[in-house]
Motif scaffolding. Structure first.
Motif, PDB file in Angstrom:
ATOM      1  N   THR A  54       0.934  -1.044  -0.152  1.00 55.63           N
ATOM      2  CA  THR A  54      -0.046   0.098   0.015  1.00 55.63           C
ATOM      3  C   THR A  54       0.970   1.168   0.091  1.00 55.63           C
ATOM      4  OG1 THR A  54      -1.597  -1.306   1.231  1.00 55.63           O
ATOM      5  CG2 THR A  54      -1.914   1.029   1.437  1.00 55.63           C
ATOM      6  N   ARG A 108      -4.907  -5.504  10.821  1.00 59.55           N
ATOM      7  CA  ARG A 108      -5.284  -4.742   9.473  1.00 59.55           C
ATOM      8  C   ARG A 108      -5.649  -5.636   8.355  1.00 59.55           C
ATOM      9  NH1 ARG A 108       0.824  -1.961   9.402  1.00 59.55           N
ATOM     10  NH2 ARG A 108       0.440  -0.338  11.110  1.00 59.55           N
ATOM     11  N   ARG A 109      -5.184  -6.872   8.540  1.00 61.86           N
ATOM     12  CA  ARG A 109      -5.451  -7.856   7.352  1.00 61.86           C
ATOM     13  C   ARG A 109      -7.062  -8.342   7.664  1.00 61.86           C
ATOM     14  NH1 ARG A 109      -1.902 -10.146   3.533  1.00 61.86           N
ATOM     15  NH2 ARG A 109      -1.344  -7.836   3.472  1.00 61.86           N
ATOM     16  N   GLU A 156      -9.470  -6.599   8.985  1.00 63.53           N
ATOM     17  CA  GLU A 156     -10.082  -5.421   8.507  1.00 63.53           C
ATOM     18  C   GLU A 156     -10.274  -5.435   7.085  1.00 63.53           C
ATOM     19  OE1 GLU A 156      -8.800  -2.458  10.946  1.00 63.53           O
ATOM     20  OE2 GLU A 156      -9.645  -3.283  12.876  1.00 63.53           O
ATOM     21  N   GLU A 157      -9.057  -5.388   6.409  1.00 60.79           N
ATOM     22  CA  GLU A 157      -8.929  -5.473   4.747  1.00 60.79           C
ATOM     23  C   GLU A 157      -9.978  -6.709   4.271  1.00 60.79           C
ATOM     24  OE1 GLU A 157      -4.707  -5.178   3.723  1.00 60.79           O
ATOM     25  OE2 GLU A 157      -5.324  -6.365   2.122  1.00 60.79           O
ATOM     26  N   ASN A 158      -9.879  -7.743   4.926  1.00 69.47           N
ATOM     27  CA  ASN A 158     -10.740  -8.862   4.372  1.00 69.47           C
ATOM     28  C   ASN A 158     -12.163  -8.677   4.459  1.00 69.47           C
ATOM     29  OD1 ASN A 158      -8.606 -10.417   3.539  1.00 69.47           O
ATOM     30  ND2 ASN A 158      -8.640 -11.657   5.350  1.00 69.47           N
ATOM     31  N   LEU A 159     -12.490  -7.963   5.956  1.00 68.02           N
ATOM     32  CA  LEU A 159     -13.931  -7.731   6.187  1.00 68.02           C
ATOM     33  C   LEU A 159     -14.476  -6.752   5.038  1.00 68.02           C
ATOM     34  CD1 LEU A 159     -14.632  -6.852   9.820  1.00 68.02           C
ATOM     35  CD2 LEU A 159     -15.491  -8.695   8.437  1.00 68.02           C
ATOM     36  N   GLN A 160     -13.665  -5.696   4.561  1.00 74.51           N
ATOM     37  CA  GLN A 160     -14.176  -4.659   3.479  1.00 74.51           C
ATOM     38  C   GLN A 160     -14.401  -5.485   2.307  1.00 74.51           C
ATOM     39  OE1 GLN A 160     -11.364  -1.473   3.525  1.00 74.51           O
ATOM     40  NE2 GLN A 160     -12.014  -0.612   5.341  1.00 74.51           N
ATOM     41  N   LYS A 161     -13.778  -6.486   2.179  1.00 81.94           N
ATOM     42  CA  LYS A 161     -13.753  -7.308   0.928  1.00 81.94           C
ATOM     43  C   LYS A 161     -14.919  -8.277   0.951  1.00 81.94           C
ATOM     44  CE  LYS A 161      -8.820  -7.193  -0.419  1.00 81.94           C
ATOM     45  NZ  LYS A 161      -7.716  -8.189  -0.339  1.00 81.94           N
ATOM     46  N   GLY A 162     -15.608  -8.288   2.116  1.00 83.20           N
ATOM     47  CA  GLY A 162     -16.608  -9.162   2.300  1.00 83.20           C
ATOM     48  C   GLY A 162     -16.091 -10.488   2.664  1.00 83.20           C
ATOM     49  N   GLN A 187     -14.870 -13.221   5.548  1.00 83.86           N
ATOM     50  CA  GLN A 187     -14.830 -13.264   6.901  1.00 83.86           C
ATOM     51  C   GLN A 187     -13.738 -14.178   7.319  1.00 83.86           C
ATOM     52  OE1 GLN A 187     -16.343 -12.531   9.777  1.00 83.86           O
ATOM     53  NE2 GLN A 187     -18.123 -11.485   9.181  1.00 83.86           N
TER      54      GLN A 187
END
Ligand code: C5P
Length: 222
Positions: free
Chosen positions: A18, A155-156, A158-164, A166
Motif C-alpha cells: 500500500t 489490519r489484514r 479489517e481489509e478482508n472484512l471490507q472485501k466481504g 470473514q
C-alpha cells in the motif's frame, strides 16, 4: 525529482505494498511488487500439482512462465502467460504455500535477475523481503517496515472484512507468524534488515505518516 531506486522490505502484511504504491505514485516512479512474482509462480505450481519441495522442477516451470506486472496506472494486473491472476494469487492457498516456493535458490536467482532488469533505469519503488540486501543493494533509499504481529493481523482482518471475506483473527496471526518464520529462517536471502536501511515501526502510525517519512528520505537523497 531524480530517478533513484527505493527498496522497501519487511515482514508479511506490514503494509509495504500500500505504502510503496502510493510513494511511487507521488514521485512518478514505477512500483514493482516482487511478492506478486513469487505468488504467481506458486499459483502455477499449485495448479500443475508440482511438488513445492522440488526446486529444479519449479525452475523448469518458471522458465516456461511469463509473469507480467502491469504498471499501477494501467490497472496493476498480474498476468501469468497472459492469464489474469490478480485475485487468485492473493487467495489463502497461494499465501500459505508461497514461502515454500520462495526458499529455493534457483527460483530466487531467476526472479532476482528479472527484478534487477526492471530497475536498471532507476525510478523504481520495489517491495519485498530481500530488496535492500540482495536485489538492489545500491538503492539510494532503503526502508525496513515493521509492525507487531497483532497489528498486522488486525489490519489484514479489517481489509478482508471490507472485501466481504470473514476470517479468524487468531488463525491470521498464526499464518502471518509462520510465514515470517519461514521467510526469516530460510538459507537463501532471508528476510533481514539491510545495515543501511531505515526502520519504520508502523504499529502506531497511519499510512499517510509512513508515506510522508519515506518521501522525506527520498527528497533528502535525490
Ligand atoms: O509481499 P508478499 O506477502 O506478497 O510476498 C509473498 C511471499 O513471497 C513472501 O512471504 C516471501 O515468501 C516471498 N517473497 C520473497 N522475496 C521477495 C518478495 C516476496 O521471498 N522479495
Amino acid at each position: 525529482m531524480k530517478k533513484i531506486n527505493v527498496a522497501i522490505d519487511g515482514p508479511a502484511a506490514a503494509g509495504k505494498s500500500t505504502v510503496a504504491k502510493r510513494v511511487a505514485e507521488k514521485c512518478s516512479f514505477i512500483y514493482i511488487d516482487t511478492g506478486a512474482m513469487y505468488r504467481a509462480l506458486t499459483y502455477k505450481a499449485l495448479e500443475q500439482k508440482i511438488d513445492l519441495e522440488d526446486g529444479p522442477k519449479l525452475v523448469d516451470l518458471l522458465l516456461q512462465t511469463k509473469i507480467e506486472l502491469e504498471p499501477a496506472d494501467k490497472g496493476g494486473k498480474v498476468l501469468v502467460n497472459g492469464e489474469d491472476v490478480t485475485k487468485e494469487i492473493r487467495e489463502n492457498d497461494v499465501t500459505n504455500h508461497v514461502s515454500i516456493v520462495s526458499k529455493h535458490s534457483g527460483v530466487r536467482k531467476l526472479l532476482v535477475e528479472r527484478q534487477q532488469q526492471l530497475s536498471r533505469q532507476g525510478g523504481v519503488v520495489m517491495d519485498g523481503r530481500d530488496i535492500g540486501t540482495h536485489v538492489l543493494p545500491n538503492a539510494e533509499v532503503k526502508v525496513f517496515m515493521v509492525a507487531s504481529v497483532e497489528e498486522r493481523a488486525k489490519r489484514r482482518f479489517e481489509e478482508n472484512l471490507q472485501k466481504g471475506i470473514q476470517t479468524d483473527l487468531e488463525k491470521l496471526k498464526e499464518e502471518i507468524s509462520l510465514r515470517d518464520k519461514l521467510d526469516s529462517e530460510r538459507e537463501v536471502a532471508p528476510l533481514q534488515k539491510a545495515i543501511d536501511a531505515v526502520e519504520i515501526d508502523t504499529t502506531s502510525l497511519s499510512i499517510d505518516e509512513v508515506i510522508a517519512k519515506i518521501i522525506e528520505l527520498i527528497e533528502e537523497r535525490s
